[in-house]
Design a protein around this motif. Structure first.
Motif, PDB file in Angstrom:
ATOM      1  N   ALA A 212      27.870  54.328-113.036  1.00  0.00           N
ATOM      2  CA  ALA A 212      27.245  55.352-112.199  1.00  0.00           C
ATOM      3  C   ALA A 212      27.948  55.469-110.847  1.00  0.00           C
ATOM      4  CB  ALA A 212      25.769  55.033-112.003  1.00  0.00           C
ATOM      5  N   LEU A 213      28.269  54.326-110.227  1.00  0.00           N
ATOM      6  CA  LEU A 213      28.918  54.351-108.916  1.00  0.00           C
ATOM      7  C   LEU A 213      30.334  54.906-109.009  1.00  0.00           C
ATOM      8  CD1 LEU A 213      27.713  50.927-107.471  1.00  0.00           C
ATOM      9  CD2 LEU A 213      26.877  53.207-106.888  1.00  0.00           C
ATOM     10  N   ASN A 214      31.058  54.507-110.063  1.00  0.00           N
ATOM     11  CA  ASN A 214      32.418  55.034-110.248  1.00  0.00           C
ATOM     12  C   ASN A 214      32.409  56.539-110.464  1.00  0.00           C
ATOM     13  OD1 ASN A 214      34.879  53.148-110.410  1.00  0.00           O
ATOM     14  ND2 ASN A 214      33.255  51.932-111.386  1.00  0.00           N
ATOM     15  N   SER A 215      31.463  57.013-111.286  1.00  0.00           N
ATOM     16  CA  SER A 215      31.372  58.459-111.555  1.00  0.00           C
ATOM     17  C   SER A 215      31.058  59.228-110.286  1.00  0.00           C
ATOM     18  CB  SER A 215      30.301  58.731-112.615  1.00  0.00           C
ATOM     19  OG  SER A 215      30.638  58.110-113.832  1.00  0.00           O
ATOM     20  N   SER A 216      30.126  58.702-109.490  1.00  0.00           N
ATOM     21  CA  SER A 216      29.764  59.374-108.237  1.00  0.00           C
ATOM     22  C   SER A 216      30.965  59.481-107.306  1.00  0.00           C
ATOM     23  CB  SER A 216      28.633  58.614-107.529  1.00  0.00           C
ATOM     24  OG  SER A 216      27.499  58.532-108.349  1.00  0.00           O
ATOM     25  N   ARG A 249      19.194  60.205-108.306  1.00  0.00           N
ATOM     26  CA  ARG A 249      18.976  60.260-106.857  1.00  0.00           C
ATOM     27  C   ARG A 249      19.953  59.359-106.102  1.00  0.00           C
ATOM     28  NH1 ARG A 249      17.032  65.036-106.670  1.00  0.00           N
ATOM     29  NH2 ARG A 249      15.163  65.307-107.951  1.00  0.00           N
ATOM     30  N   ILE A 250      20.295  58.222-106.693  1.00  0.00           N
ATOM     31  CA  ILE A 250      21.327  57.373-106.083  1.00  0.00           C
ATOM     32  C   ILE A 250      22.653  58.119-106.044  1.00  0.00           C
ATOM     33  CG2 ILE A 250      22.632  55.222-106.345  1.00  0.00           C
ATOM     34  CD1 ILE A 250      20.110  54.002-107.603  1.00  0.00           C
ATOM     35  N   ASN A 251      22.958  58.793-107.150  1.00  0.00           N
ATOM     36  CA  ASN A 251      24.166  59.603-107.229  1.00  0.00           C
ATOM     37  C   ASN A 251      24.139  60.706-106.164  1.00  0.00           C
ATOM     38  OD1 ASN A 251      26.596  60.750-108.605  1.00  0.00           O
ATOM     39  ND2 ASN A 251      25.174  62.401-109.056  1.00  0.00           N
ATOM     40  N   GLN A 252      22.980  61.334-105.983  1.00  0.00           N
ATOM     41  CA  GLN A 252      22.843  62.399-104.994  1.00  0.00           C
ATOM     42  C   GLN A 252      23.094  61.891-103.576  1.00  0.00           C
ATOM     43  OE1 GLN A 252      19.049  64.349-105.220  1.00  0.00           O
ATOM     44  NE2 GLN A 252      19.401  65.619-103.419  1.00  0.00           N
ATOM     45  N   ILE A 253      22.603  60.708-103.258  1.00  0.00           N
ATOM     46  CA  ILE A 253      22.807  60.132-101.919  1.00  0.00           C
ATOM     47  C   ILE A 253      24.290  59.887-101.675  1.00  0.00           C
ATOM     48  CG2 ILE A 253      22.379  58.095-100.489  1.00  0.00           C
ATOM     49  CD1 ILE A 253      19.645  57.871-101.979  1.00  0.00           C
TER      50      ILE A 253
END
Length: 503
Positions: A212-216, A249-253
């Motif tokens: 998820a963090l890498n994609s963001s 929402r983490i991705n949005q932030i």
């Protein structure tokens, strides 16, 4: 009132004792009646008049027959001294003025309170109507914007799956980025409204934190490279494989902070440093830390004091509407996280995020079909949407990804219900707002059919409405899950896969 009636009793006693008639009647009976009129006790005025009308004739009557109730024997005693008259008159004047002032003041206060209560009630009614209109407006605008945006993103996904020249690929990437940016703006406005109204809720699920963090981070890499910026992702610690939280929402932030960093940095670098540690008091919780730093224009002290307030932005901002940081802070507050920043004008800015996330143990993870095997699965799918363009795009997307599947289309809920009565499907993708019969009503009718397949077939809502009320209605109608428009086809496939596994 007590004082008035005591005076009347005393005056009656004096009248009986001294036999004074006219002067005492005018001076000592009329004044209490006037006082009662002033303070507007109408019934008591009537009682006082009845009292006087009874007392005076009775005394006159008995005096006529020689009973001396009027005190004729003491008639010659002198009580008409100036001091007595002065005292009585001053007391009466004082009481009249005092009661008049008190009555007028109370009357003014009561009338003022009544007027303000009427104004408050009218304001409350107007505010309630405004709130209803606002919610209706945002729901309609969300639906109207997301519906064509869904078609744009779908066509972009279909075109990207084909071979193109480098120039066309670049144009497709720009179109995809622009549609994502427009979607982010729509989401920001809706999220800001929900946060202000206290109607926002998070959607928790287990997800792969590293992925998820890498994609963001990678979503903005192309834009940063095009500006000539160094774009680095640094992992300081080993992260847990799976955590429990609101991935979107983490991705949005993260996207909000990266977008701001890219927008306000003309040269230099942008770096996202990810780390964290396990909670020493709870081994099943990981305290995630994210630092997003840039070498841009920095933040002035004046702006820094109101940075997380709505519409706080610099004059040089060309793309932002000033909601990203406000929403990011609101989301982190809901997730029990924190955000802070350090900045120097013309030297850069660093944002620091601290977010506690529960760890999902490996043995608690649901079994999943591999993505490659899932794409080879033979499925009989019914798709329902009143928008012909969206229906055509979705059909092409599904055929590109699920090559062995059969796709049947319906243009409204009633048509879908009639098709579902005569056929067994493995999956139904149902739009919500449609003419003739909406998706929620159609789902309720399908669930009510006397057939095991109809009662258990996974029905996934494809909706442009993202309100909590609408999503709750979908669940209550018997839908298994929902995907909000516009969506990525891979995101839809994951939801389909999970629904089939659960079923």
């Amino acid at each position: 009132m007590i004082a008035t009636y005591m005076m009347m009793a005393y005056f009656t006693y004096a009248y009986l004792l001294y036999g004074k008639f006219f002067n005492f009647t005018v001076l000592l009976y009329i004044i209490p009646v006037v006082l009662l009129i002033i303070i507007r006790y109408h019934k008591l005025v009537l009682y006082a008049i009845l009292y006087i009308a009874t007392t005076v004739p009775t005394i006159i009557y008995f005096d006529y027959f020689g009973y001396d109730l009027g005190g004729i024997y003491n008639y010659d005693r002198d009580i008409y001294n100036e001091f007595f008259y002065f005292t009585v008159i001053m007391i009466m004047i004082y009481l009249i003025v005092l009661l008049t002032a008190r009555t007028n003041l109370v009357k003014y206060i009561i009338e003022d309170l009544k007027a303000k209560n009427i104004e408050l009630e009218e304001s409350r009614i107007k505010l309630k109507k405004l709130q209803i209109n606002k919610e209706s407006f945002f729901a309609i605008m969300s639906h109207e914007i997301r519906t064509p945006l869904n078609a744009i993103k779908g066509i972009s996904d279909i075109l990207k799956s084909n071979d193109h020249t480098d120039e066309n690929k670049h144009l497709l990437e720009l179109m995809d980025y622009s549609s994502n940016h427009l979607l982010a703006l729509v989401n920001n406005i809706l999220d800001f409204t929900k946060l202000n109204d206290g109607a926002f809720s998070l959607q928790y699920s287990s997800f792969d934190l590293n992925s998820a963090l890498n994609s963001s981070f990678r979503m903005n890499e192309r834009l940063a490279v095009e500006k000539g910026l160094v774009f680095n992702f640094v992992l300081k610690n080993t992260l847990p494989n799976k955590v429990y939280g609101d991935k979107n929402r983490i991705n949005q932030i993260i996207l909000n902070l990266l977008n701001n960093a890219i927008e306000h940095t003309e040269e230099g670098k942008i770096e996202m440093i990810v780390g964290g540690e396990y909670n020493p008091n709870d081994g099943q919780e990981f305290n995630l830390t994210i630092q997003i730093s840039d070498s841009g224009s920095g933040i002035s002290k004046e702006l820094g004091t109101r940075l997380f307030q709505k519409y706080a932005t610099t004059n040089s901002s060309t793309h932002s509407v000033g909601l990203g940081l406000t929403i990011s802070k609101g989301l982190l507050d809901l997730m029990h996280g924190q955000i802070r920043f350090e900045s120097e004008p013309n030297k850069g800015t660093s944002f620091f995020i601290d977010l506690p996330l529960p760890i999902v143990a490996e043995n608690e993870l649901e079994s999943e079909i591999s993505q490659s095997d899932f794409k080879l699965t033979t499925l009989n799918i019914l798709i329902v949407d009143d928008n012909k363009i969206n229906l055509m795009v979705l059909e092409k997307q599904l055929k590109n990804k699920l090559k062995n599947s059969t796709i049947t289309s319906a243009y409204n809920g009633l048509e879908a219900l009639n098709i579902a009565k005569d056929n067994d499907f493995d999956l139904i993708l149902m739009d919500v707002l449609m003419p003739v019969m909406d998706g929620i009503t159609a789902t309720q009718h399908i669930r009510g059919l006397d057939n095991t397949n109809k009662k258990t077939v996974p029905i996934i809502a494809l909706t442009a409405n993202v309100g909590e009320k609408e999503l709750f209605e979908c669940s209550q109608a018997g839908m298994n899950d929902f995907v909000t428009k516009p969506f990525e086809i891979n995101e839809l496939l994951k939801v389909i896969q999970n629904s089939l596994v659960k079923n």
